[in-house]
Design an enzyme around this catalytic site. Sequence first.
Site, PDB file in Angstrom:
ATOM      1  N   LYS A 295       0.852  -1.191   0.000  1.00 44.33           N
ATOM      2  CA  LYS A 295       0.000   0.000   0.000  1.00 44.33           C
ATOM      3  C   LYS A 295       0.877   1.226   0.000  1.00 44.33           C
ATOM      4  O   LYS A 295       2.013   1.188   0.481  1.00 44.33           O
ATOM      5  CB  LYS A 295      -0.884   0.029   1.248  1.00 44.33           C
ATOM      6  CG  LYS A 295      -2.105   0.909   1.118  1.00 44.33           C
ATOM      7  CD  LYS A 295      -3.202   0.182   0.373  1.00 44.33           C
ATOM      8  CE  LYS A 295      -4.495   0.961   0.350  1.00 44.33           C
ATOM      9  NZ  LYS A 295      -5.605   0.056   0.006  1.00 44.33           N
TER      10      LYS A 295
HETATM   11  N1  GLU Z   1      -7.352   0.144  -3.154  1.00 37.37           N
HETATM   12  C1  GLU Z   1      -8.140  -1.035  -3.358  1.00 37.37           C
HETATM   13  C2  GLU Z   1      -8.171  -1.873  -2.102  1.00 37.37           C
HETATM   14  O1  GLU Z   1      -8.021  -1.373  -1.014  1.00 37.37           O
HETATM   15  C3  GLU Z   1      -7.695  -1.816  -4.587  1.00 37.37           C
HETATM   16  C4  GLU Z   1      -6.282  -2.294  -4.580  1.00 37.37           C
HETATM   17  C5  GLU Z   1      -5.819  -2.887  -5.907  1.00 37.37           C
HETATM   18  O2  GLU Z   1      -6.604  -2.977  -6.827  1.00 37.37           O
HETATM   19  O3  GLU Z   1      -4.649  -3.245  -5.971  1.00 37.37           O
HETATM   20  O4  GLU Z   1      -8.451  -3.045  -2.144  1.00 37.37           O
END
Ligand code: GLU
Length: 443
Positions: free
Chosen positions: A127
């Site tokens: 993240k």
């Molecule tokens: N930000 C989204 C989540 O928290 C998607 C993450 C992604 O597609 O890699 O799952």
Amino acid sequence: MATRKKSMKLDKKVKGEPGQFLTDKLSAFDNAMKQFDRAADILKLTKNQVAVIKEPRRVTEVKLPIRMDDGSIQVFMAYRVHHNVARGPAKGGVRFHPDVTVDEVKALAFWMTYKCAVVDIPMGGGKGGVAVDPKGLSLGELERLARRYFAEMIDLFGPDRDVPAPDVNTNPQIMAWFMDTYSMHHHDYIPAVVTGKPLALGGSKGRASATAQGMVYCVRKAFEHFKIKLAGATIAIQGFGNAGSYAAKLLSEDGCIIRGVSDIDGAFISDDYGGIDPEVAIKHVKKHGSLKGLEKVVKVKRLGDPMELLEMSTDVLIPAALENQITSENAPRVKAKIIAECANGPLTPEADDIFEKKGTFIIPDILCNAGGVTVSYLEWVQNRMGYYWTEEQIQQDLKRIMETSFANVLATSLHHKVPMRTAAFIVGIQRVNEAAELRGLYA
Ligand code: GLU
């Protein structure tokens, strides 16, 4: 009312710090660790196993100096965390929000590891975040910030290393800038380095609605489990960004009544039988940038305190905003029978305990909102093949993956007699642990 005000202030003020008035810890990472421990205890993981898969593997923190339009330079704190990569490259969004902290990004990366494992896609957890309010930036400033973020940490990223995606306040255009920065640097066209791209640049059909669509597949299965009809069910949605607005649209297509929606400006409540028409609310947000003024276009009551939405009397509550929204302070007043977490980490472990006693059915974030990363994975696969699937093919895969995962988590919950969240972690931890043990240690 007084206590409610206090809790709002608390949520804003001490995000990432110990609670001042509550016993709940409002460090998202501490809460995430508690969630892990609950499942690890049931699995009787050894100390060695825990040591390898619980904490993040790499935490990167950088300062991004950006030249603003007026010639001044502003410096923004930025992060990228790789939590676990035993099952595949790190996967997870990048968030632009003024409250971003390293504690929050670590928690979000942790949730990505177990989210990918719950839906069994071959990716790990990562993240990123930048502490910035993007609403205060011009388009040019936003582009310079996005490119500098990617350039500054370019060696962390790669189709087999770490594949970012959109999250709170980031979108396909920002993903396009990430992809271009990476591709220019490597003198190649490398769309698979990021997902959630525009369709014209190798994005996938179905990606924009995927988070909410995955939630809808879970909610349908939950209603089936309780043998109740979904059509006619009442819904409250906290947050009206990508996930919240698609949630309203898709659930109303299933015959549900959207009783309330909220964003930072307030809660908009319809006591009217027909509820809020999502199309009108979506159009309003497109035009005005928020729900502000919705009471002038549809029959709704505006409550100045957005937190009041969480306490509405509806069948389903959908938190689709940020972490720590429901704590031991407001959980006793939450009336919904089902909580479907489109947001990451909206409930503290203390709130979970209250809901367990009340018999509230929680569809936890690492299952409920996994549709987004699932279609991201399908986008990554298409990029690597250079061959693109139809909307029908995407929806078929998404439905199959979400329904299988929901059934698996529900069966685990019934088997161990634990809430759905702990069950989801049991499923995820088993898979991550197996991969980590099979790989062993490099030295
Ligand atoms: N930000 C989204 C989540 O928290 C998607 C993450 C992604 O597609 O890699 O799952």
